[in-house]
Design a protein around this motif. Structure first.
Motif, PDB file in Angstrom:
ATOM      1  N   ARG A   1     -14.935  16.458 -48.838  1.00 12.00           N
ATOM      2  CA  ARG A   1     -15.448  15.107 -49.007  1.00 12.00           C
ATOM      3  C   ARG A   1     -16.775  14.896 -48.334  1.00 12.00           C
TER       4      ARG A   1
ATOM      5  N   ARG B   1     -15.925  16.144 -48.952  1.00 13.57           N
ATOM      6  CA  ARG B   1     -15.661  15.156 -49.985  1.00 13.57           C
ATOM      7  C   ARG B   1     -16.970  14.878 -50.683  1.00 13.57           C
TER       8      ARG B   1
ATOM      9  N   GLU C   1      -5.120  25.486 -57.374  1.00 17.76           N
ATOM     10  CA  GLU C   1      -5.193  24.548 -56.258  1.00 17.76           C
ATOM     11  C   GLU C   1      -6.238  24.974 -55.228  1.00 17.76           C
ATOM     12  N   GLU C   2      -7.352  25.443 -55.735  1.00 18.18           N
ATOM     13  CA  GLU C   2      -8.490  25.820 -54.916  1.00 18.18           C
ATOM     14  C   GLU C   2      -8.156  26.893 -53.890  1.00 18.18           C
TER      15      GLU C   2
ATOM     16  N   SER D   1     -15.745   9.992 -55.167  1.00 15.27           N
ATOM     17  CA  SER D   1     -15.425  10.646 -53.915  1.00 15.27           C
ATOM     18  C   SER D   1     -15.845   9.784 -52.724  1.00 15.27           C
TER      19      SER D   1
ATOM     20  N   VAL E   1     -11.861   9.506 -58.033  1.00  9.78           N
ATOM     21  CA  VAL E   1     -11.288  10.110 -56.821  1.00  9.78           C
ATOM     22  C   VAL E   1     -11.910   9.484 -55.564  1.00  9.78           C
TER      23      VAL E   1
ATOM     24  N   SER F   1      -6.457  12.771 -58.549  1.00 11.90           N
ATOM     25  CA  SER F   1      -6.075  14.103 -59.020  1.00 11.90           C
ATOM     26  C   SER F   1      -4.952  14.653 -58.153  1.00 11.90           C
TER      27      SER F   1
ATOM     28  N   ASP G   1      -5.843  17.531 -55.632  1.00  9.03           N
ATOM     29  CA  ASP G   1      -7.068  17.270 -54.879  1.00  9.03           C
ATOM     30  C   ASP G   1      -6.796  17.405 -53.386  1.00  9.03           C
TER      31      ASP G   1
ATOM     32  N   ARG H   1      -9.374  17.173 -51.266  1.00  8.25           N
ATOM     33  CA  ARG H   1     -10.455  16.410 -50.643  1.00  8.25           C
ATOM     34  C   ARG H   1     -10.070  14.954 -50.502  1.00  8.25           C
TER      35      ARG H   1
ATOM     36  N   GLY I   1      -7.810  19.113 -60.174  1.00  8.45           N
ATOM     37  CA  GLY I   1      -8.369  19.081 -58.836  1.00  8.45           C
ATOM     38  C   GLY I   1      -9.408  17.983 -58.686  1.00  8.45           C
ATOM     39  N   HIS I   2     -10.178  18.060 -57.617  1.00  7.49           N
ATOM     40  CA  HIS I   2     -11.101  16.992 -57.237  1.00  7.49           C
ATOM     41  C   HIS I   2     -12.137  16.708 -58.313  1.00  7.49           C
TER      42      HIS I   2
END
Length: 822
Positions: free
Chosen positions: A18, A71, A254-255, A649, A673, A736, A739, A741, A794-795
């Motif tokens: 973030r 983020r 999932e990153e 974000s 997000v 998400s 996410d 972040r 995801g983000h």
């Protein structure tokens, strides 16, 4: 970076969580890096678009952050259409729970009451402030709490109902326009990257040798070690010095990133030699050495290892960073002689150097860590080129002998002093030239600094600047080779995806190549539009003028009747992109004005601009955005009934404040997000980013002033303070499920509390007027529409092209419909 080492990547989504930090750094593009992909669709096999090449081949880039997880604003849209994979490594959360299979009958949206969620009250007392929170339970694991599952389902059903009964035809029209718009890259002159070009189609990735046209397949969907991997999961390729061995990083779900190491074969294919799971940064050392970092349980890269391919020895631990505020990163020098290990926090950094041709050398600290000193290092000849922000000023450039160890600022020789309103975004170091890609008064330019022939040192007095359009995004190309005479740069404008520039760094002659051609319903003619940058006078500080980029058709009239979209971010020193954004095209086609407010907290005007919009001065970002919105109305571009705000974000801080404190200025707000639950998040050290981001937001747990400052602008708490007499605008919020972040439960908590507040307000009004039904058709038409779409991604949204187009067209249709109803 060695001229014989190459890094290439395909599409990837921005790895920072973030926060973007202001201080720029040299970054070796790893598989976690952002790719500036142009949008729409590209038919058939084509050379990778210039923004992709310029971002991904092994080069250094100054970036507005040094943390691996931030983020950040969502990156440009996903790549051209790709076939959806029939399966994936991780079964999607919605599918696993069966939530995406439920269908609801379509009834008129105006007759459907919005979701109201279960309440479970928890009381808090901090720094003498007491409050109750009814929705913290939404943070419970999805699989373990049916209430969370039901809330997700209710929100998605409500948003789907709006889509099917209110904007269905408009959304379909917008989606068709986007799908039918083609960006043709086939005639564009591509950059020669060490004698190769990199080519992709919808499911394969190749490297073509220019001398004889030989192609090697580097990757193909469904034929790798992990069969579910596809091109959209890849984030970089890095070739070793022998140009035969290469490695790529991929998001396996999932990153979580894995590194796959391969070697080219004579039959134009490749085989896998090794596989390293759960990595963050990767880099080749000498010969068969691979350096990589691994994350801890909070996704913080904290350990650095070296692996020798083919060896039976365990991987060697090179560096272990125990401080939870510091993130490890690694970057290889352009000349290939050094690897630098960077330990960075939000307020300081420490760089270790390791000479690769000395196998017995251990990492050495270049400059000892000092609070508020952030620096990064390159190598040139027998010297370190050091980029540092001294005394919290903008970036300055220094030089020191490469024997420097445990040094201090006093050991450095000034090379290029800091300058007001300059933000150095990227640097390329050549034998006799230093090339800076920077913003000057928020506008992009390239500055070329030459060496003094007498001293043999770079001399700031021997510099030449080349300006680019004020509303554009500028990036350096790959530019490999230490002694090259010409460099490649790419300039992306609001209506032109990317133009390639070749610049002679000795004569400064510039050649502009033909940009990609665009065909289809959204192929707008750039000459029909005007792109300008104005400076809006702050109403709260006479010394401040806020850059505002404005794009519109040349024929619009300043009669306050133009629908207008204003975007904002204003955090971490991040630059709000003014380049090509395909999501703007349907709006511009329909006569909209697009504005981008470069508020304080961003990096457009240098470090002071960033610092004056963070921590205790965060409200400056909010006030700047309000000033820009009011300017658009007072100047005749639009009116509050036609104005829509958009933020993502950390830009959700702006959107939450606009909705709750300045709702009268806007017709609608889109918060993607959004970070709208700041205080709760920053007091929870079990979350991945909390400790690392104290330097951006402050620590409200230990500092009462920070607590009160965040409390004054936190959108979650602003709900309790909102003016009941001011009508809220329509609001679209996205979240998400995967996410890390901005976890989905943060926007969901905000929406749940906001809906409850409106219900209480309506019930009170009904008590005063017993004949009023708070959810009747007539009443509902006067109430703001508040939607929450919780997507299984995801983000940065869906990777699949179809899903991405669905999400983008829904968002665009929501904005158009909101404005047309007024």
């Amino acid at each position: 970076m060695s001229s014989s080492t190459t890094t290439v990547a395909t599409t990837v989504y921005h790895h920072h969580l973030r926060s973007h930090h202001y201080i720029n750094r040299i970054v070796k593009r790893t598989f976690n890096d952002i790719v500036s992909s142009t949008s729409a669709a590209v038919s058939s096999t084509h050379l990778i678009s210039p923004p992709i090449i310029s971002s991904l081949i092994d080069k250094k880039e100054f970036y507005v952050t040094y943390s691996h997880v931030t983020r950040s604003p969502p990156p440009p849209p996903p790549p051209p259409p790709l076939e959806e994979s029939s399966g994936s490594f991780t079964t999607t959360v919605l599918s696993k729970l069966g939530l995406n299979k439920k269908k609801q009958p379509i009834i008129p949206f105006s007759l459907h009451a919005p979701p109201i969620h279960h309440k479970e009250t928890i009381e808090f007392d901090k720094h003498g402030f007491k409050w109750k929170d009814d929705y913290l339970w939404m943070n419970n694991p999805i699989e373990a709490d049916e209430r969370v599952q039901e809330s997700i389902q209710q929100e998605n059903d409500y948003a789907d109902l709006y889509g099917k009964s209110v904007i269905k035809h408009l959304q379909s029209q917008i989606k068709r326009e986007k799908m039918d718009t083609i960006i043709n890259l086939s005639k564009q002159k591509e950059e020669d990257v060490e004698g190769y070009q990199y080519i992709s189609n919808k499911d394969s990735y190749f490297r073509k040798r220019l001398i004889d046209g030989q192609c090697h397949e580097l990757f193909k969907n469904g034929k790798e070690m992990f069969e579910y991997l596809k091109i959209t999961d890849l984030v970089s390729f890095k070739f070793a010095e022998d140009q035969k061995h290469f490695m790529y990083g991929a998001d396996v779900g999932e990153e979580t990133y894995h590194c796959f190491i391969k070697v080219l074969q004579e039959n134009n294919t490749s085989i896998t030699l090794d596989h390293i799971p759960n990595v963050v940064s990767i880099e080749w050392g000498k010969n068969n050495e691979v350096y990589y970092t691994v994350p801890d349980h909070l996704k913080r890269p904290h350990k650095l290892y070296k692996r020798i391919l083919g060896s039976n020895q365990p991987d060697e631990l090179i560096l272990d960073e125990p401080n939870d505020s510091y993130f490890l990163d690694l970057v290889k020098s352009k000349d290939g002689k050094y690897i630098f290990f960077c330990s960075n926090s939000k307020t300081s950094s420490c760089v270790y150097s390791l000479r690769l041709d000395d196998p017995d050398q251990r990492p050495k600290v270049c400059i000892k860590r000092k609070e508020n000193l952030e620096y990064y290092v390159e190598h040139n000849g027998d010297s370190f080129i050091i980029f540092a922000n001294i005394d919290k000023k903008d970036l300055s450039i220094f030089v020191a002998k490469d024997t420097l160890e445990n040094g201090s600022i006093e050991d450095l020789e000034p090379l290029v002093p800091t300058d007001d309103n300059i933000n150095i975004r990227d640097v390329d170091v050549f034998d006799n030239k230093l090339v800076l890609c920077e913003l000057h008064n928020s506008s992009p330019r390239i500055r070329i600094i030459s060496k003094n022939v007498q001293t043999g040192r770079f001399d700031a007095a021997l510099s030449k600047s080349i300006d680019f359009p004020k509303t554009s995004t500028l990036a350096l190309g790959i530019n490999q080779g230490f002694s090259r005479k010409t460099i490649r740069a790419y300039c992306c404008e609001p209506l032109i995806p990317s133009s390639a520039y070749d610049i002679d760094i000795y004569t400064y002659d510039t050649t502009v190549h033909t940009p990609p051609s665009i065909h289809g319903p959204l192929a707008l003619l750039p000459s029909d539009y005007t792109c300008q940058k104005v400076f809006v006078q702050s109403k709260h500080d006479p010394s401040i003028q806020i850059p505002l980029s404005i794009i519109h058709h040349r024929d619009i009239k300043l009669n306050s009747l133009n629908p207008t979209l204003i975007k904002g971010y204003g955090a971490y020193g991040t630059i709000l992109d003014t380049g090509y954004d395909e999501s703007d095209l349907p709006l511009l086609k329909r006569g909209w004005v697009i504005a981008m407010a470069h508020v304080r907290g961003g990096g457009e005007m240098g470090r002071n601009w960033y610092v004056s919009g963070k921590k205790e001065m965060k409200k400056n970002s909010i006030l700047d955005f309000v000033d820009c919105a009011e300017y658009l109305c007072s100047s005749g571009y639009t009116s509050n009934n036609k104005l829509v705000a958009h933020g993502s974000s950390a830009g959700g801080v702006l959107m939450g404040n606009m909705a709750l404190s300045y709702g009268h200025l806007f017709n609608a707000i889109v918060a993607k997000v959004p970070f709208v639950d700041i205080l709760t998040t920053m007091m929870d050290e079990s979350l991945p980013l909390t400790i690392h981001e104290y330097g951006e937001w402050g620590n409200p747990s230990t500092d009462k002033q920070t607590f009160n400052t965040i409390l004054s602008y936190d959108p979650y708490f602003l709900i309790d303070k909102k003016n009941k007499n001011i009508q809220l605008p329509n609001i679209l919020v996205t979240a998400s499920l995967s996410d890390i972040r901005v976890p989905f439960w943060q926007p969901m908590r905000w929406v749940a509390k906001l809906r409850e507040s409106l219900l209480l307000q309506n019930n009170n009004a009904e008590q005063r007027n017993p004949n009023m039904d708070c959810y009747s058709s007539s009443k509902q038409s006067k109430q703001p529409i508040i939607l929450l779409k919780i997507e299984d991604c995801g983000h940065f949204g869906p990777k699949g092209h179809e899903d991405h187009m669905d999400a983008m067209s829904f968002e665009t249709a929501f904005m158009i419909k909101s404005v047309s109803d007024k």
